[in-house]
Design a protein around this motif. Structure first.
Motif, PDB file in Angstrom:
ATOM      1  N   THR A 146       6.828  11.654  -2.730  1.00  0.00           N
ATOM      2  CA  THR A 146       6.461  10.877  -1.544  1.00  0.00           C
ATOM      3  C   THR A 146       5.194  11.455  -0.923  1.00  0.00           C
ATOM      4  N   SER A 265       1.784   5.513   6.556  1.00  0.00           N
ATOM      5  CA  SER A 265       2.499   5.010   5.387  1.00  0.00           C
ATOM      6  C   SER A 265       3.381   6.098   4.790  1.00  0.00           C
ATOM      7  N   HIS A 267       3.917   6.366   0.960  1.00  0.00           N
ATOM      8  CA  HIS A 267       3.752   5.893  -0.403  1.00  0.00           C
ATOM      9  C   HIS A 267       4.713   6.645  -1.319  1.00  0.00           C
ATOM     10  N   THR A 307      11.367  -5.986   2.174  1.00  0.00           N
ATOM     11  CA  THR A 307      10.389  -5.563   3.175  1.00  0.00           C
ATOM     12  C   THR A 307      11.075  -4.953   4.389  1.00  0.00           C
ATOM     13  N   PHE A 310      11.369  -1.345   3.871  1.00  0.00           N
ATOM     14  CA  PHE A 310      10.090  -0.645   3.934  1.00  0.00           C
ATOM     15  C   PHE A 310       9.458  -0.720   5.327  1.00  0.00           C
ATOM     16  N   GLN A 355       4.316   2.654  -4.989  1.00  0.00           N
ATOM     17  CA  GLN A 355       4.720   1.600  -4.055  1.00  0.00           C
ATOM     18  C   GLN A 355       4.065   1.879  -2.712  1.00  0.00           C
ATOM     19  N   ALA A 358       5.871   0.782   2.036  1.00  0.00           N
ATOM     20  CA  ALA A 358       6.703   1.465   3.016  1.00  0.00           C
ATOM     21  C   ALA A 358       5.872   2.190   4.065  1.00  0.00           C
ATOM     22  N   ALA A 362      10.128   4.479   7.854  1.00  0.00           N
ATOM     23  CA  ALA A 362      11.278   3.974   7.108  1.00  0.00           C
ATOM     24  C   ALA A 362      12.204   5.114   6.698  1.00  0.00           C
ATOM     25  N   VAL A 367      14.454   3.641   1.198  1.00  0.00           N
ATOM     26  CA  VAL A 367      13.199   3.290   0.509  1.00  0.00           C
ATOM     27  C   VAL A 367      13.309   3.603  -0.978  1.00  0.00           C
ATOM     28  N   HIS A 371      13.324   0.869  -3.983  1.00  0.00           N
ATOM     29  CA  HIS A 371      12.228   0.930  -4.953  1.00  0.00           C
ATOM     30  C   HIS A 371      12.757   1.145  -6.365  1.00  0.00           C
TER      31      HIS A 371
END
Length: 457
Positions: A146, A265, A267, A307, A310, A355, A358, A362, A367, A371
């Motif tokens: 992450t 974010s 990611h 969504t 996320f 991804q 997110a 979150a 998440v 995913h």
């Protein structure tokens, strides 16, 4: 606590650690709720073995507390059990030192199980464990990392503003993207963050100054254990908030704390290895295998439905706006940061999927469950992702990600893929939680509405 008694315990290692750290005067123990908030108790050190052995109980309804810590009206857990207690089991992570509070203590991470020790269906960590098990049954292991963005801030008149340097000589009021000088000026804070991560076994990697004033990103190294990767992310967020507080700052993972600055974010990068340790996405070239393409197909199929996972909060949808490097379309591409799903470049052996939908606000367990669950569905169903996008893709003709909270709640509630990934109990409870929070937000009138309408309409 005698050395003899600790040596006879199945938790002798943890109890020995307490004996060796007499400065630890109390413990905290907590589960992670659906919003990603830690909820638990403070206990004396003498209660350590009780906590570790699964004797600590809390009501499962606490897992669906709203963001303000209140109960929700449509709470099926409370309805079914009369709000009885669930069992809080030790995750096995260890006793984690917390040195940023007034008195040092140790934190014990927990999750909720049933009487047989099986993960409770409404626990977000249990949801990820279920997805991880589904991969294991196929002889596969996801490798996950992450990337988290956050803002440091100071308060002026109760409002967050860009932070000042520790010596108070200036304010970080420009973007400071990739500024080494800015990182140097915050050296003490980052040294403490990295030291706390090392103590808690969190593999913190590169840190950068990001594109918002006082915004930073720290990456966590990849792990072939999604549960541990999510555990690390939850603990990491707590470390950053705690160390920032100790240094006189606030730290926030709100998706969009400032309307005119970059959002935060989370990611997610992941690949999948088989029983022989081979990356099943690696075809020796830049394209990736059919398994990679099918995984992307699953992610795209599920994205509108997921969504809400996320982007779970009212504020989350301020981040999902065009031309912000946050995605708004259901698209994928190679090395394209305007797509929701990106295939990074680099050596084929490290071929992976990123991804980008997110937000940092979150819940990491949900998440990763969403995913990885969607990718597995795509591989099993051999879903076609279509053609990758090229260039600046905000104007592309493609399905849209829901950019309003109410629409996202509806799509999650109705989504077939969402129902496949998440247990019916968690699925229903998450919808109830978000509808409850939505009603409360609708009841609040903002200062800007008063300024706009009070005297002029």
């Amino acid at each position: 606590m005698s050395a003899d008694s600790s040596s006879k315990s199945p938790y002798s290692h943890e109890l020995a650690w307490l004996t060796a750290n007499p400065q630890v005067k109390h413990l905290t123990a907590a589960v992670t709720d659906l919003n990603g908030v830690l909820r638990g108790k403070r206990l004396p050190v003498a209660q350590a073995e009780k906590i570790l052995s699964g004797s600590l109980r809390m009501p499962p309804s606490s897992l669906s507390s709203d963001i303000w810590g209140g109960d929700i009206e449509d709470n099926q857990y409370a309805d079914l059990t009369g709000d009885g207690d669930g069992i809080c089991q030790y995750t096995g992570r260890g006793l984690l030192p917390v040195n940023w509070t007034a008195a040092p203590h140790a934190f014990i991470p927990l999750w909720m199980t049933d009487e047989q020790g099986e993960p409770f269906a409404g626990d977000p960590r249990g949801a990820l464990a279920s997805v991880q098990q589904a991969y294991a049954e196929q002889g596969l292991t996801p490798v996950v990392a992450t990337e988290l963005e956050f803002y440091l801030y100071s308060l002026e008149d109760g409002q967050p503003v860009a932070p000042y340097t520790p010596d108070k000589h200036r304010q970080f009021d420009t973007s400071g993207l990739l500024s080494i000088d800015e990182m140097d000026q915050m050296e003490e804070l980052f040294n403490k963050i990295y030291a706390a991560c090392e103590e808690q076994g969190i593999p913190a990697d590169a840190a950068i100054s990001e594109g918002g004033a006082g915004q930073y990103e720290i990456n966590l190294n990849h792990l072939a254990d999604p549960l541990k990767a999510a555990d690390n992310t939850v603990l990491f967020k707590r470390i950053i908030k705690g160390v920032a507080r100790q240094m006189g700052y606030g730290a926030t993972f709100m998706a969009k704390p400032y309307g005119d600055r970059a959002g935060n974010s989370m990611h997610v990068h992941f690949s999948v290895i088989d029983a022989d340790g081979n990356n099943i996405f690696n075809d020796g070239g830049e394209k990736g295998t059919d398994s990679l393409l099918h995984a992307v197909g699953g992610l795209l199929e599920a994205l509108p439905q997921l969504t809400l996972i996320f982007a779970p909060h009212y504020n989350s949808y301020r981040r999902l706006r065009p031309h912000s490097l946050a995605p708004t379309n259901v698209t994928w591409g190679y090395e394209n940061r305007t797509a929701a799903i990106r295939i990074p470049g680099g050596a084929p052996v490290a071929r992976r999927i990123e991804q980008r939908a997110a937000g940092a606000d979150a819940n990491p367990y949900l998440v990763l469950a969403a995913h990885l669950g969607a990718a597995l569905q795509g591989m099993q169903q051999k879903l076609d992702p279509g053609k990758p996008v090229e260039g600046w893709n905000y104007e592309a003709e493609a399905p849209r990600i829901p950019t309003e909270w109410a629409n996202a709640i509806d799509m999650f509630e109705q989504g077939e893929m969402a129902r496949k990934i998440f247990h019916p109990a968690l699925h229903k409870q998450f919808v109830s939680l978000k509808r409850h929070e939505q009603v409360i937000f609708k009841q609040r009138v903002s200062e800007f509405e008063y300024a706009s309408y009070l005297e002029d309409v």
